[in-house]
Scaffold this motif. Structure first.
Motif, PDB file in Angstrom:
ATOM      1  N   ARG A 134       1.181  -1.243  -0.030  1.00 29.47           N
ATOM      2  CA  ARG A 134      -0.154  -0.597  -0.237  1.00 29.47           C
ATOM      3  C   ARG A 134       0.991   1.161   0.350  1.00 29.47           C
ATOM      4  O   ARG A 134       0.653   2.462  -0.286  1.00 29.47           O
ATOM      5  CB  ARG A 134      -0.635   0.249   1.111  1.00 29.47           C
ATOM      6  CG  ARG A 134      -1.822  -0.843   0.967  1.00 29.47           C
ATOM      7  CD  ARG A 134      -2.973  -0.753   2.413  1.00 29.47           C
ATOM      8  NE  ARG A 134      -2.395  -1.060   3.368  1.00 29.47           N
ATOM      9  CZ  ARG A 134      -2.411  -2.504   4.458  1.00 29.47           C
ATOM     10  NH1 ARG A 134      -2.568  -3.643   3.827  1.00 29.47           N
ATOM     11  NH2 ARG A 134      -2.084  -2.040   5.565  1.00 29.47           N
ATOM     12  N   GLN A 135       2.182   1.301   0.611  1.00 34.31           N
ATOM     13  CA  GLN A 135       2.765   1.942   0.365  1.00 34.31           C
ATOM     14  C   GLN A 135       3.384   3.075  -0.673  1.00 34.31           C
ATOM     15  O   GLN A 135       3.280   3.866  -1.247  1.00 34.31           O
ATOM     16  CB  GLN A 135       3.757   2.061   1.574  1.00 34.31           C
ATOM     17  CG  GLN A 135       4.582   3.444   1.883  1.00 34.31           C
ATOM     18  CD  GLN A 135       5.383   3.602   3.067  1.00 34.31           C
ATOM     19  OE1 GLN A 135       5.702   2.221   4.078  1.00 34.31           O
ATOM     20  NE2 GLN A 135       6.421   4.565   3.068  1.00 34.31           N
ATOM     21  N   GLU A 178       2.254   1.950  -3.789  1.00 37.28           N
ATOM     22  CA  GLU A 178       1.197   2.456  -4.636  1.00 37.28           C
ATOM     23  C   GLU A 178       0.703   4.006  -4.470  1.00 37.28           C
ATOM     24  O   GLU A 178       0.734   4.179  -5.107  1.00 37.28           O
ATOM     25  CB  GLU A 178       0.149   1.458  -4.282  1.00 37.28           C
ATOM     26  CG  GLU A 178      -1.199   1.963  -4.807  1.00 37.28           C
ATOM     27  CD  GLU A 178      -0.220   1.248  -6.847  1.00 37.28           C
ATOM     28  OE1 GLU A 178      -1.579   2.209  -7.804  1.00 37.28           O
ATOM     29  OE2 GLU A 178      -0.218   0.523  -6.540  1.00 37.28           O
ATOM     30  N   GLU A 179       0.771   3.942  -3.022  1.00 38.71           N
ATOM     31  CA  GLU A 179       1.031   5.496  -2.554  1.00 38.71           C
ATOM     32  C   GLU A 179       1.957   6.199  -2.458  1.00 38.71           C
ATOM     33  O   GLU A 179       1.586   7.471  -3.608  1.00 38.71           O
ATOM     34  CB  GLU A 179       0.146   5.099  -1.217  1.00 38.71           C
ATOM     35  CG  GLU A 179      -0.078   6.604  -0.682  1.00 38.71           C
ATOM     36  CD  GLU A 179      -1.122   7.547  -1.379  1.00 38.71           C
ATOM     37  OE1 GLU A 179      -1.324   8.781  -1.325  1.00 38.71           O
ATOM     38  OE2 GLU A 179      -2.162   6.282  -1.231  1.00 38.71           O
ATOM     39  N   GLU A 180       2.590   6.106  -2.789  1.00 37.01           N
ATOM     40  CA  GLU A 180       3.992   7.002  -3.394  1.00 37.01           C
ATOM     41  C   GLU A 180       3.977   6.739  -5.076  1.00 37.01           C
ATOM     42  O   GLU A 180       4.381   7.982  -5.477  1.00 37.01           O
ATOM     43  CB  GLU A 180       5.617   6.314  -2.778  1.00 37.01           C
ATOM     44  CG  GLU A 180       5.718   6.034  -1.202  1.00 37.01           C
ATOM     45  CD  GLU A 180       5.482   7.623  -1.462  1.00 37.01           C
ATOM     46  OE1 GLU A 180       6.467   8.534  -1.516  1.00 37.01           O
ATOM     47  OE2 GLU A 180       5.852   8.432   0.197  1.00 37.01           O
ATOM     48  N   ARG A 181       3.562   5.495  -5.481  1.00 38.20           N
ATOM     49  CA  ARG A 181       3.580   6.001  -6.949  1.00 38.20           C
ATOM     50  C   ARG A 181       2.151   6.949  -7.684  1.00 38.20           C
ATOM     51  O   ARG A 181       2.607   7.784  -8.506  1.00 38.20           O
ATOM     52  CB  ARG A 181       3.138   4.661  -7.783  1.00 38.20           C
ATOM     53  CG  ARG A 181       5.194   3.124  -7.752  1.00 38.20           C
ATOM     54  CD  ARG A 181       3.953   2.316  -8.138  1.00 38.20           C
ATOM     55  NE  ARG A 181       3.854   2.100  -9.409  1.00 38.20           N
ATOM     56  CZ  ARG A 181       3.576   1.340 -10.282  1.00 38.20           C
ATOM     57  NH1 ARG A 181       3.169   0.124  -9.813  1.00 38.20           N
ATOM     58  NH2 ARG A 181       3.747   1.252 -11.417  1.00 38.20           N
ATOM     59  N   ARG A 182       0.990   6.548  -7.118  1.00 36.67           N
ATOM     60  CA  ARG A 182       0.161   7.400  -7.334  1.00 36.67           C
ATOM     61  C   ARG A 182       0.740   9.061  -6.870  1.00 36.67           C
ATOM     62  O   ARG A 182       0.278  10.008  -8.045  1.00 36.67           O
ATOM     63  CB  ARG A 182      -0.821   6.862  -6.648  1.00 36.67           C
ATOM     64  CG  ARG A 182      -2.422   8.438  -6.841  1.00 36.67           C
ATOM     65  CD  ARG A 182      -3.713   7.841  -5.302  1.00 36.67           C
ATOM     66  NE  ARG A 182      -2.940   8.067  -4.098  1.00 36.67           N
ATOM     67  CZ  ARG A 182      -3.531   9.228  -4.048  1.00 36.67           C
ATOM     68  NH1 ARG A 182      -3.956  10.291  -4.679  1.00 36.67           N
ATOM     69  NH2 ARG A 182      -3.417  10.068  -2.425  1.00 36.67           N
ATOM     70  N   ARG A 183       1.136   9.479  -5.904  1.00 30.73           N
ATOM     71  CA  ARG A 183       1.773  10.281  -6.103  1.00 30.73           C
ATOM     72  C   ARG A 183       3.200  11.465  -6.773  1.00 30.73           C
ATOM     73  O   ARG A 183       2.552  12.290  -7.279  1.00 30.73           O
ATOM     74  CB  ARG A 183       2.616  10.664  -4.135  1.00 30.73           C
ATOM     75  CG  ARG A 183       1.108  10.973  -3.261  1.00 30.73           C
ATOM     76  CD  ARG A 183       2.184  10.586  -1.712  1.00 30.73           C
ATOM     77  NE  ARG A 183       1.219  10.889  -0.373  1.00 30.73           N
ATOM     78  CZ  ARG A 183       1.033  10.407   0.694  1.00 30.73           C
ATOM     79  NH1 ARG A 183       2.331  10.395   0.595  1.00 30.73           N
ATOM     80  NH2 ARG A 183       0.547  10.539   1.451  1.00 30.73           N
ATOM     81  N   ARG A 208      -3.542   9.763 -13.499  1.00 30.33           N
ATOM     82  CA  ARG A 208      -3.865   8.145 -13.635  1.00 30.33           C
ATOM     83  C   ARG A 208      -2.123   7.074 -14.510  1.00 30.33           C
ATOM     84  O   ARG A 208      -1.974   7.622 -15.507  1.00 30.33           O
ATOM     85  CB  ARG A 208      -5.534   7.729 -14.100  1.00 30.33           C
ATOM     86  CG  ARG A 208      -5.217   5.898 -13.734  1.00 30.33           C
ATOM     87  CD  ARG A 208      -6.909   5.765 -14.259  1.00 30.33           C
ATOM     88  NE  ARG A 208      -6.974   4.187 -14.359  1.00 30.33           N
ATOM     89  CZ  ARG A 208      -8.366   3.619 -14.722  1.00 30.33           C
ATOM     90  NH1 ARG A 208      -9.209   4.276 -15.698  1.00 30.33           N
ATOM     91  NH2 ARG A 208      -8.343   2.550 -15.278  1.00 30.33           N
TER      92      ARG A 208
END
Length: 264
Positions: free
Chosen positions: A76-77, A79-84, A93
């Motif tokens: 989850r961490q 994925e969150e870093e990639r989204r940011r 997206r």
């Protein structure tokens, strides 16, 4: 009255005796005092070996429960870093990644024998090398080249180079044996000017063959053998060798080792 004094003193001393002594005195059911509690066991002395063993046991008990949670939290961490990161670049997206799949490339080293049966009287021996590209079942594309020696009944002998692009349909799902059907063009270029052969012989071929996989190489690769029987129709343009001019048909046998490579 005086003889009763010792019995009275014994009764008073029994009532005032410690509980340990009273436990030894017989009693009637229902009037017995509760048993004295046992002393708590003393823990073993703490040593470095005992501490390490206790730590290892506790870690082994906690690992099956904590590792999945830690992996999920790390995923989850990430994925969150990639989204940011994508949002910081102005992309809301992340685009879908393109999955690249390398086709299977086969290399064929063949010995060949050709015999004309209609419209021409000659035999042809050749050695060749081919490469087959398999983008997906059952379709494949092949290009082969061969060095030929053509024997004419009149005693003439000429050399040639043959090029054969073809389309192959293969069945077998990459198991032990592949059965394939091949069809394509046949371009033969004689280069022996002394025999005055045709400048070029054009035609087509249709063949049926089997490929046997002997051993595997890496991810999906293999080494093995193949054999094929083929029908051939072609005709020569120009030249003075009558056996090579005009339309003629024959059959050809091809056999030899083969190898396939899935990844490089």
């Amino acid at each position: 009255m005086i003889p009763r004094l010792p019995a009275a003193l014994a009764l008073v001393s029994a009532l005032l005796a410690p509980r340990a002594l009273l436990a030894q005195v017989p009693c009637f059911p229902g009037t017995c005092p509760p048993p004295a509690p046992a002393a708590p066991p003393r823990p073993p002395p703490l040593t470095p070996e005992l501490e390490l063993a206790t730590r290892a046991r506790l870690e082994a008990e906690a690992r099956p429960r904590l590792e999945p949670e830690a992996r999920a939290a790390a995923a989850r961490q990430v994925e969150e870093e990639r989204r940011r990161a994508w949002i910081a670049r102005g992309v809301q997206r992340e685009p879908n990644p393109v999955r690249l799949r390398l086709p299977l490339v086969e290399v064929l080293a063949a010995g060949r024998w050709f015999g004309a049966v209609a419209g021409g009287e000659y035999t042809q021996q050749a050695v060749g090398l081919g490469a087959r590209l398999r983008p997906g079942e059952p379709l494949a594309f092949e290009i082969a080249a061969a060095y030929d020696a053509i024997d004419i009944p009149e005693g003439e002998r000429t050399s040639a180079v043959t090029l054969e692009p073809s389309v192959v349909l293969i069945w077998g799902r990459r198991e032990r044996v592949d059965v394939y059907l091949r069809s394509g063009l046949d371009v033969t270029l004689p280069f022996d000017e002394g025999a005055r052969p045709p400048a070029v012989m054009l035609g087509g071929h249709v063949g049926l063959g089997c490929q046997f996989r002997v051993a595997r190489i890496g991810r999906g690769g293999f080494v093995g053998w193949f054999a094929e029987a083929r029908g051939l129709v072609r005709g020569g343009l120009g030249g003075e060798v009558s056996g090579l001019k005009g339309p003629h048909a024959g059959w050809e046998l091809i056999f030899g080792p083969s190898a396939g490579f899935w990844d490089f």
